[in-house]
Write a protein that holds these residues in place. Structure first.
Motif, PDB file in Angstrom:
ATOM      1  N   LEU A  12      28.101  16.769 -15.413  1.00 34.66           N
ATOM      2  CA  LEU A  12      26.779  16.326 -14.991  1.00 34.66           C
ATOM      3  C   LEU A  12      26.312  15.128 -15.801  1.00 34.66           C
ATOM      4  O   LEU A  12      25.773  14.153 -15.263  1.00 34.66           O
ATOM      5  CB  LEU A  12      25.777  17.479 -15.132  1.00 34.66           C
ATOM      6  CG  LEU A  12      24.336  17.206 -14.694  1.00 34.66           C
ATOM      7  CD1 LEU A  12      24.284  16.814 -13.225  1.00 34.66           C
ATOM      8  CD2 LEU A  12      23.470  18.434 -14.945  1.00 34.66           C
ATOM      9  N   VAL A  13      26.539  15.170 -17.125  1.00 38.65           N
ATOM     10  CA  VAL A  13      26.151  14.041 -17.983  1.00 38.65           C
ATOM     11  C   VAL A  13      26.971  12.805 -17.631  1.00 38.65           C
ATOM     12  O   VAL A  13      26.439  11.696 -17.547  1.00 38.65           O
ATOM     13  CB  VAL A  13      26.331  14.423 -19.465  1.00 38.65           C
ATOM     14  CG1 VAL A  13      26.029  13.224 -20.359  1.00 38.65           C
ATOM     15  CG2 VAL A  13      25.424  15.581 -19.828  1.00 38.65           C
ATOM     16  N   LEU A  18      27.531   7.433 -15.193  1.00 38.72           N
ATOM     17  CA  LEU A  18      28.130   6.504 -14.233  1.00 38.72           C
ATOM     18  C   LEU A  18      27.101   6.026 -13.211  1.00 38.72           C
ATOM     19  O   LEU A  18      27.118   4.857 -12.806  1.00 38.72           O
ATOM     20  CB  LEU A  18      29.305   7.185 -13.531  1.00 38.72           C
ATOM     21  CG  LEU A  18      30.493   7.557 -14.419  1.00 38.72           C
ATOM     22  CD1 LEU A  18      31.566   8.274 -13.615  1.00 38.72           C
ATOM     23  CD2 LEU A  18      31.078   6.312 -15.086  1.00 38.72           C
ATOM     24  N   ALA A  19      26.192   6.908 -12.807  1.00 36.72           N
ATOM     25  CA  ALA A  19      25.147   6.515 -11.871  1.00 36.72           C
ATOM     26  C   ALA A  19      24.229   5.473 -12.500  1.00 36.72           C
ATOM     27  O   ALA A  19      23.800   4.517 -11.832  1.00 36.72           O
ATOM     28  CB  ALA A  19      24.347   7.735 -11.429  1.00 36.72           C
ATOM     29  N   GLY A  20      23.908   5.649 -13.778  1.00 38.92           N
ATOM     30  CA  GLY A  20      23.068   4.672 -14.462  1.00 38.92           C
ATOM     31  C   GLY A  20      23.745   3.319 -14.548  1.00 38.92           C
ATOM     32  O   GLY A  20      23.109   2.277 -14.324  1.00 38.92           O
ATOM     33  N   ILE A  21      25.041   3.306 -14.873  1.00 34.75           N
ATOM     34  CA  ILE A  21      25.772   2.034 -14.949  1.00 34.75           C
ATOM     35  C   ILE A  21      25.869   1.389 -13.573  1.00 34.75           C
ATOM     36  O   ILE A  21      25.683   0.176 -13.419  1.00 34.75           O
ATOM     37  CB  ILE A  21      27.177   2.284 -15.544  1.00 34.75           C
ATOM     38  CG1 ILE A  21      27.055   2.766 -16.994  1.00 34.75           C
ATOM     39  CG2 ILE A  21      28.015   1.013 -15.468  1.00 34.75           C
ATOM     40  CD1 ILE A  21      28.381   3.126 -17.623  1.00 34.75           C
ATOM     41  N   LEU A  78      24.196  -1.558 -20.579  1.00 33.93           N
ATOM     42  CA  LEU A  78      23.894  -0.670 -21.703  1.00 33.93           C
ATOM     43  C   LEU A  78      22.619   0.125 -21.442  1.00 33.93           C
ATOM     44  O   LEU A  78      22.561   1.333 -21.717  1.00 33.93           O
ATOM     45  CB  LEU A  78      23.757  -1.483 -22.980  1.00 33.93           C
ATOM     46  CG  LEU A  78      25.047  -2.124 -23.509  1.00 33.93           C
ATOM     47  CD1 LEU A  78      24.758  -2.998 -24.732  1.00 33.93           C
ATOM     48  CD2 LEU A  78      26.078  -1.056 -23.855  1.00 33.93           C
ATOM     49  N   LEU A  79      21.593  -0.553 -20.914  1.00 32.04           N
ATOM     50  CA  LEU A  79      20.351   0.149 -20.599  1.00 32.04           C
ATOM     51  C   LEU A  79      20.569   1.188 -19.506  1.00 32.04           C
ATOM     52  O   LEU A  79      20.016   2.290 -19.562  1.00 32.04           O
ATOM     53  CB  LEU A  79      19.276  -0.858 -20.187  1.00 32.04           C
ATOM     54  CG  LEU A  79      18.757  -1.788 -21.292  1.00 32.04           C
ATOM     55  CD1 LEU A  79      17.760  -2.785 -20.722  1.00 32.04           C
ATOM     56  CD2 LEU A  79      18.117  -0.979 -22.411  1.00 32.04           C
ATOM     57  N   GLY A  80      21.363   0.810 -18.492  1.00 34.05           N
ATOM     58  CA  GLY A  80      21.664   1.773 -17.427  1.00 34.05           C
ATOM     59  C   GLY A  80      22.419   2.974 -17.948  1.00 34.05           C
ATOM     60  O   GLY A  80      22.141   4.118 -17.560  1.00 34.05           O
ATOM     61  N   SER A 140      22.407   8.524 -19.342  1.00 38.29           N
ATOM     62  CA  SER A 140      22.713   9.606 -20.287  1.00 38.29           C
ATOM     63  C   SER A 140      21.490  10.473 -20.532  1.00 38.29           C
ATOM     64  O   SER A 140      21.588  11.707 -20.581  1.00 38.29           O
ATOM     65  CB  SER A 140      23.220   9.017 -21.604  1.00 38.29           C
ATOM     66  OG  SER A 140      24.395   8.272 -21.409  1.00 38.29           O
ATOM     67  N   LEU A 141      20.324   9.831 -20.702  1.00 36.08           N
ATOM     68  CA  LEU A 141      19.095  10.593 -20.928  1.00 36.08           C
ATOM     69  C   LEU A 141      18.770  11.471 -19.732  1.00 36.08           C
ATOM     70  O   LEU A 141      18.358  12.628 -19.882  1.00 36.08           O
ATOM     71  CB  LEU A 141      17.935   9.634 -21.223  1.00 36.08           C
ATOM     72  CG  LEU A 141      18.025   8.873 -22.553  1.00 36.08           C
ATOM     73  CD1 LEU A 141      16.867   7.900 -22.678  1.00 36.08           C
ATOM     74  CD2 LEU A 141      18.047   9.830 -23.726  1.00 36.08           C
ATOM     75  N   VAL A 142      18.958  10.917 -18.530  1.00 37.23           N
ATOM     76  CA  VAL A 142      18.715  11.715 -17.324  1.00 37.23           C
ATOM     77  C   VAL A 142      19.696  12.890 -17.262  1.00 37.23           C
ATOM     78  O   VAL A 142      19.325  14.014 -16.921  1.00 37.23           O
ATOM     79  CB  VAL A 142      18.831  10.840 -16.067  1.00 37.23           C
ATOM     80  CG1 VAL A 142      18.807  11.693 -14.806  1.00 37.23           C
ATOM     81  CG2 VAL A 142      17.701   9.822 -16.023  1.00 37.23           C
ATOM     82  N   GLY A 143      20.965  12.628 -17.608  1.00 34.80           N
ATOM     83  CA  GLY A 143      21.962  13.698 -17.596  1.00 34.80           C
ATOM     84  C   GLY A 143      21.629  14.804 -18.579  1.00 34.80           C
ATOM     85  O   GLY A 143      21.742  15.994 -18.261  1.00 34.80           O
TER      86      GLY A 143
END
Length: 468
Positions: A20-21, A26-29, A175-177, A182-185
């Motif tokens: 999940l993380v 990967l979704a953020g990137i 990097l921000l994504g 990661s925070l969302v995960g």
């Protein structure tokens, strides 16, 4: 010991939720890449202007200080709409491409003004910065300080076209994504931990019940086809039932339980399979064992053992048959089985009858161990009747199906009935560990304790009823 166990559990949770993380990362990137691709590029170019002040002899220091004090005013003049409109008119551009696209920066104690322009192309950014400087220079000369002299400005450095845009920045966006993903995960993992109370291991079961885990039966993909330990007497799955038998014998050395109820919080958690295999393991250990199929709604024990159920517990309780006529034996030297028999319309009334209590008392005298395969505890009231009469109750939980709240409710129900709670059995546990701090390949083999039976089919017999 506790610290080590807690650390192991944290690592286990991290490993379970790692997917999940990782997916959130990967979704953020991916989101950052999409934003980068969709964001129009912006370039910045900077021209510098030197601001000086004229003064009469002997007043240079005063004038220099006064000029420095005027630098914020000159910066605001450079960013004003009047200067932007004049710049746009000079370049033949729409005003909107210049207004609010000029930034003037100053430093304390420095009489240099940095004019930065941003535009969609590098050449246009440099052209706007230089044009703004040319428009600003004569306007600075209009400013005077305390009547001592005027302020003048000259172009110090012309702006040049930048080699790369200031926006978007793929690396920074990535990097921000990644950080945001990661925070969302982690947040989703935490939310999942708070809302998902499924039992996923021995530690979860022990924490949910506060009771000992007497057995941990590993998951085995062959169980649906071969649900009995006699089909694989030397496997880790079979060894787990031998350990369960041993732990039950050690619950109270002086007065071990003889009438044991086996149930689960809800349906489909494997209680009947546990009951059948525990009966076989106990019989192979040299004890006289009777398994009573007391689930009069969805009986499964007879199906697992391949025995007929035309007659059984219900026919005995209704007075249509004698006990010795319906008891069957599983295999050569195996446990005795009392099937459910025809399913009655009102199981609770039949099991709560005085005839049932009398039967259980007789069975306690006939056999070393009597196992009661009960219905699930939470949906049906008749479970409590027999659990209250038993010497102890085993609660079966299935990984990762059983929920902690169902276990809590089950323990509350047993407490209300004054039923003795022996402990828990975890079914379909992760196969890499047996749940007792050592791996299954280091345990004592069950081969000597579970010799293959002469036959796997049941036969009707009453010869052992009343014998020890």
């Amino acid at each position: 010991m506790a610290t080590s166990r807690d650390a192991t559990r944290v690592l286990s949770m991290a490993w379970r939720n790692g997917g999940l993380v990782l997916l959130s990362l990967l979704a953020g990137i991916a989101g950052a890449l999409v934003v980068t691709e969709k964001t129009p590029p912006r370039y910045e170019a900077t021209a510098t202007v030197l601001v000086t002040g004229g003064a009469v002899s002997g007043e240079q220091l005063y004038v220099s200080n006064a000029t420095q004090n005027l630098m914020p005013t000159i910066a605001r003049l450079a960013e004003s709409g009047k200067v932007a409109e004049a710049t746009a008119e000079t370049m033949g551009l729409p005003t909107r491409q210049v207004v609010r696209h000029i930034r003037a920066d100053t430093q304390e104690g420095v009489q240099i003004l940095a004019l930065t322009a941003d535009a969609p192309t590098a050449d246009k950014a440099a052209a706007i910065a230089n044009a703004t400087a040319q428009v600003l220079l004569p306007r600075v000369g209009w400013i005077r300080h305390d009547g001592t002299g005027s302020v003048s400005a000259e172009l110090l450095d012309r702006a040049t076209a930048p080699s790369r845009p200031v926006s978007p920045r793929p690396l920074l966006n990535g990097l921000l994504g990644a950080l945001l993903g990661s925070l969302v995960g982690v947040g989703l993992t935490r939310l999942r931990a708070l809302t998902d109370d499924k039992v996923r291991g021995v530690d979860d079961l022990r924490e949910a019940t506060g009771a000992p885990v007497l057995g941990s039966i590993p998951y085995d993909a062959n169980v649906p086809r071969n649900p009995l330990i006699v089909h694989s007497p030397q496997g880790a799955w079979s060894e787990a039932f031998v350990r369960l038998r041993t732990h039950l014998e050690c619950v109270e050395m002086n007065s071990p339980p003889r009438l044991i109820a086996i149930t689960s919080p809800v349906a489909n958690e494997g209680k009947s399979n546990i009951a059948c295999n525990l009966a076989i393991a106990m019989a192979r250990g040299g004890r006289s064992v009777l398994l009573v199929e007391a689930d009069l709604r969805r009986p499964r024990s007879g199906q697992f053992l391949g025995l007929g159920d035309a007659e059984g517990l219900t026919t005995v309780l209704s007075g249509h048959a004698r006990l010795e006529e319906v008891v069957q034996q599983f295999g050569e030297g195996g446990p005795m089985i009392l099937p459910a028999g025809p399913l009655p319309p009102h199981p609770s009334e039949l099991l709560a009858s005085g005839r049932c209590k009398e039967l259980l008392s007789r069975l306690r005298e006939y056999y070393d161990v009597v196992l009661l395969d009960l219905p699930p505890l939470l949906p049906y009231a008749d479970v409590g009747v027999l659990a209250g009469l038993a010497d102890g109750t085993l609660l079966v939980a299935r990984c990762p199906k059983t929920r902690a709240r169902h276990l809590h409710q089950s323990l509350e129900a047993l407490t209300a009935l004054n039923a003795r709670f022996l402990g828990c059995v975890l079914n379909a546990a992760p196969s890499q560990s047996n749940g007792y701090g050592y791996r299954t390949d280091l345990t004592v083999s069950a081969a000597g304790l579970l010799p293959p039976p002469a036959t796997l089919s049941g036969r009707r017999t009453g010869s052992q009823v009343g014998s020890r």
